[in-house]
Enzyme design. Sequence first.
Site, PDB file in Angstrom:
ATOM      1  N   HIS A 115       3.302   7.257  -6.933  1.00 33.33           N
ATOM      2  CA  HIS A 115       2.849   8.095  -7.291  1.00 33.33           C
ATOM      3  C   HIS A 115       3.925   8.646  -7.246  1.00 33.33           C
ATOM      4  O   HIS A 115       3.508  10.190  -7.838  1.00 33.33           O
ATOM      5  CB  HIS A 115       1.430   8.526  -6.266  1.00 33.33           C
ATOM      6  CG  HIS A 115       0.530   9.030  -6.550  1.00 33.33           C
ATOM      7  ND1 HIS A 115      -1.272   9.018  -5.989  1.00 33.33           N
ATOM      8  CD2 HIS A 115       0.457   9.661  -7.674  1.00 33.33           C
ATOM      9  CE1 HIS A 115      -2.090   9.708  -6.853  1.00 33.33           C
ATOM     10  NE2 HIS A 115      -1.313  10.773  -7.914  1.00 33.33           N
TER      11      HIS A 115
ATOM     12  N   HIS B 286       0.721  -0.688   0.035  1.00 32.31           N
ATOM     13  CA  HIS B 286      -0.562   0.599   0.079  1.00 32.31           C
ATOM     14  C   HIS B 286       0.779   1.148  -0.016  1.00 32.31           C
ATOM     15  O   HIS B 286       0.778   1.875  -0.738  1.00 32.31           O
ATOM     16  CB  HIS B 286      -1.188  -0.272   1.161  1.00 32.31           C
ATOM     17  CG  HIS B 286      -1.606   1.454   1.331  1.00 32.31           C
ATOM     18  ND1 HIS B 286      -3.053   1.276   1.209  1.00 32.31           N
ATOM     19  CD2 HIS B 286      -1.521   2.607   1.725  1.00 32.31           C
ATOM     20  CE1 HIS B 286      -3.748   2.275   1.095  1.00 32.31           C
ATOM     21  NE2 HIS B 286      -3.075   3.333   2.038  1.00 32.31           N
ATOM     22  N   GLU B 287       1.926   1.489   0.807  1.00 26.91           N
ATOM     23  CA  GLU B 287       2.451   2.647   1.014  1.00 26.91           C
ATOM     24  C   GLU B 287       3.809   2.958  -0.197  1.00 26.91           C
ATOM     25  O   GLU B 287       4.075   3.674  -0.534  1.00 26.91           O
ATOM     26  CB  GLU B 287       3.495   3.036   2.561  1.00 26.91           C
ATOM     27  CG  GLU B 287       2.496   2.476   3.658  1.00 26.91           C
ATOM     28  CD  GLU B 287       1.440   3.393   3.820  1.00 26.91           C
ATOM     29  OE1 GLU B 287       1.701   4.608   3.034  1.00 26.91           O
ATOM     30  OE2 GLU B 287       0.726   3.109   4.468  1.00 26.91           O
TER      31      GLU B 287
ATOM     32  N   HIS C 232       1.583   4.543  -2.721  1.00 25.75           N
ATOM     33  CA  HIS C 232       1.627   5.763  -2.548  1.00 25.75           C
ATOM     34  C   HIS C 232       3.444   7.007  -2.765  1.00 25.75           C
ATOM     35  O   HIS C 232       3.602   7.435  -4.208  1.00 25.75           O
ATOM     36  CB  HIS C 232       1.630   6.253  -1.171  1.00 25.75           C
ATOM     37  CG  HIS C 232       0.321   6.242  -0.577  1.00 25.75           C
ATOM     38  ND1 HIS C 232      -0.833   7.054  -0.956  1.00 25.75           N
ATOM     39  CD2 HIS C 232      -0.370   5.589   0.150  1.00 25.75           C
ATOM     40  CE1 HIS C 232      -2.009   7.220  -0.519  1.00 25.75           C
ATOM     41  NE2 HIS C 232      -1.433   6.362   0.681  1.00 25.75           N
TER      42      HIS C 232
END
Length: 675
Positions: A471, A464-465, A468
């Site tokens: 991105h 998940h991290e 990010h």
Amino acid sequence: MTNALLSDWSTPFGLPPFDAIKDADFAPAFDAAMDQARAEIAAIADNPAAPTFTNTIEALELAGERLDRMLGVFYALAGTDSNEAREALQRAFAPKLSAYSSEITLNAGLFERIEALWQGRDALGLTPEQARVLMLTRRGFVRAGAQVQGAGRDRLTAVKSRLAVLGTQFSQNLLGDERDWFMELSDADLAGLPDFVVTAARAAGQDKGLAGPVITLSRSIIVPFLQFSTRRDLRERARRAWVARGANGGQTDNRAIAAEILTLRHERAQLLGYADFASYKLETEMAGTPGRVRDLLMQVWAPAKAAAQADAAVLEQMMHADGVNARLEPWDWRFYSEKRRRAEHDLDEAAIKPYLQLDRMIEAAFDVAHRLFGLDFAPLDVPLYHPDARAWEVTRGGRHMAVFIGDYFARGSKRSGAWCSASRSQRKLGGEVRPIVHNVCNFAKPAAGQPALLSYDDARTLFHEFGHALHQMLSDVTYPSISGTSVARDFVELPSQLYEHWLEVPQVLAQFATHAETGAPMPRDMLERLLAAATYDMGFQTVEYVASAMVDLAFHEGAPPADPMVAQAQVLEQMGMPHAIGMRHATPHFAHVFSGDGYSAGYYSYMWSEVMDADAFAAFEEAGGPFDAATAKRLERFILSAGGSAEAEVLYTEFRGRMPGVQALLKGRGLAGAA
Ligand SMILES: [Zn+2]
């Protein structure tokens, strides 16, 4: 002595010289950088030349760069390795930063220039990205009160600075409560706990200078304790302490702070001309209005509650069969749910764990990024702020893309949870700058010489991290204010939640889930069971999440509650909250909502994003598989590299060709048939 924060950094990739920075440097560096930033802003506002996009908007984009650089370092340290000096600095900086930002947005001369550009925008010949930055800049000023006059303006400034102080206090109280509480365990108290929990509890004890194991309120220790401890009395004690964070009375109690925050937010929204804080907050989001948020949450609530209620009945029966003739309580759910998981899915977390090594899961996240986007990762030997932090250089086809810093282990000085931040973001304005991106987690640290092992949940958090981080690392925009994750709050979780899907791709686990001692790959049937169990207990997880999201929304719609704890109880009552499930985050420790404005009236956004991530991953599957090159290219082009360069709906629709509905999410959570 020179102040390392103020000198030019001739370090590799311009990384902060962490080994040369002392706590005593921060206060003078902050003051000097703040003075410089103020001078840069004044030069823009007082420029005798007529406003142009370059001398106003671009100049604003670049102003305060030294302050940003210094704060990037400071917040990286304050969040991951705090101490009393850093906490005191944080308290001292918060009101000054709030005052500085008000000075900018309430600078009449500056706003006049921006407004002139806005009114004449059609004649400026702007690129789409420039037009977007102008719109966002002006909207930011208006939302901060640039058009509020007279006494209202002074009050707005006072309210904002008080809110900043309260938000910091809320986090620090929470950290204090999490740090202070622990439960020492005797040998008899270890009943039912698998080795990895005992090891983590012993390490936590050592951390506190104690000879024996202790349970702390760190999620990576307390959650497995609640799952495995056969001692119902200790589970109750631990869970009560966990949910009491921020509500223990005394100096660290957050309840009065929460009430004051809600009252001030409402006042702030009304001063700006909005009906309430939710309307103000949602104006810039993809969801747009409180009504659309409630619609989404309630579409999910009914099937989730039905699934949870059916599960509760099964778990209570298991408990009765265990000889405990009581009502199923919140400290029983995880324990019986784990038991049922083992019975029905024959899935033993303790047996899975040796296959989920932290280092192999990091490799897996890197490998997926290589296959999808051609990124390569090479370890970097540079001084960092803590021995547990690690750095990699990220390249593509030999070209430098980013520095990635991973800081994975829990420690007392680290804020709880997991997050991604950039201590430097990408931009092209004024010369290309590539980002420095941090992933911070709170995984249990292994004993010396032992490999770090993750739960499946931990591995998901890592992915998940990392989503990010992509991105940020793939960002390719000109202007810093729309770079990387600078997008609508209910869009920002799309890349992260989407990336979690690749952990569920069987070939990824088959390659990277290898046994810590034998090196053997995870047995095929274990892997299949693990993936089949991915939707297990989704009723519980959805209920605890939606309850928190609904309370957050209710707090910010209409007049603020006189007593948030009473209002919270009313919302849960109205929704028919199942007895044995608590909110994922109750008000006194709901840091998303009260530590700052980030997720206030916005906690729903994880689910809003999940609607999209389910649908976006389906795009890969429809196109022929999880590594479909053309779909990966579109994902990078329209979403991962695009930052906030266009409205979220536009970006998503360009990627997918249409907007998604809630059905993909219900299917993904295994709730499509419930209710
Ligand atoms: Zn996230």
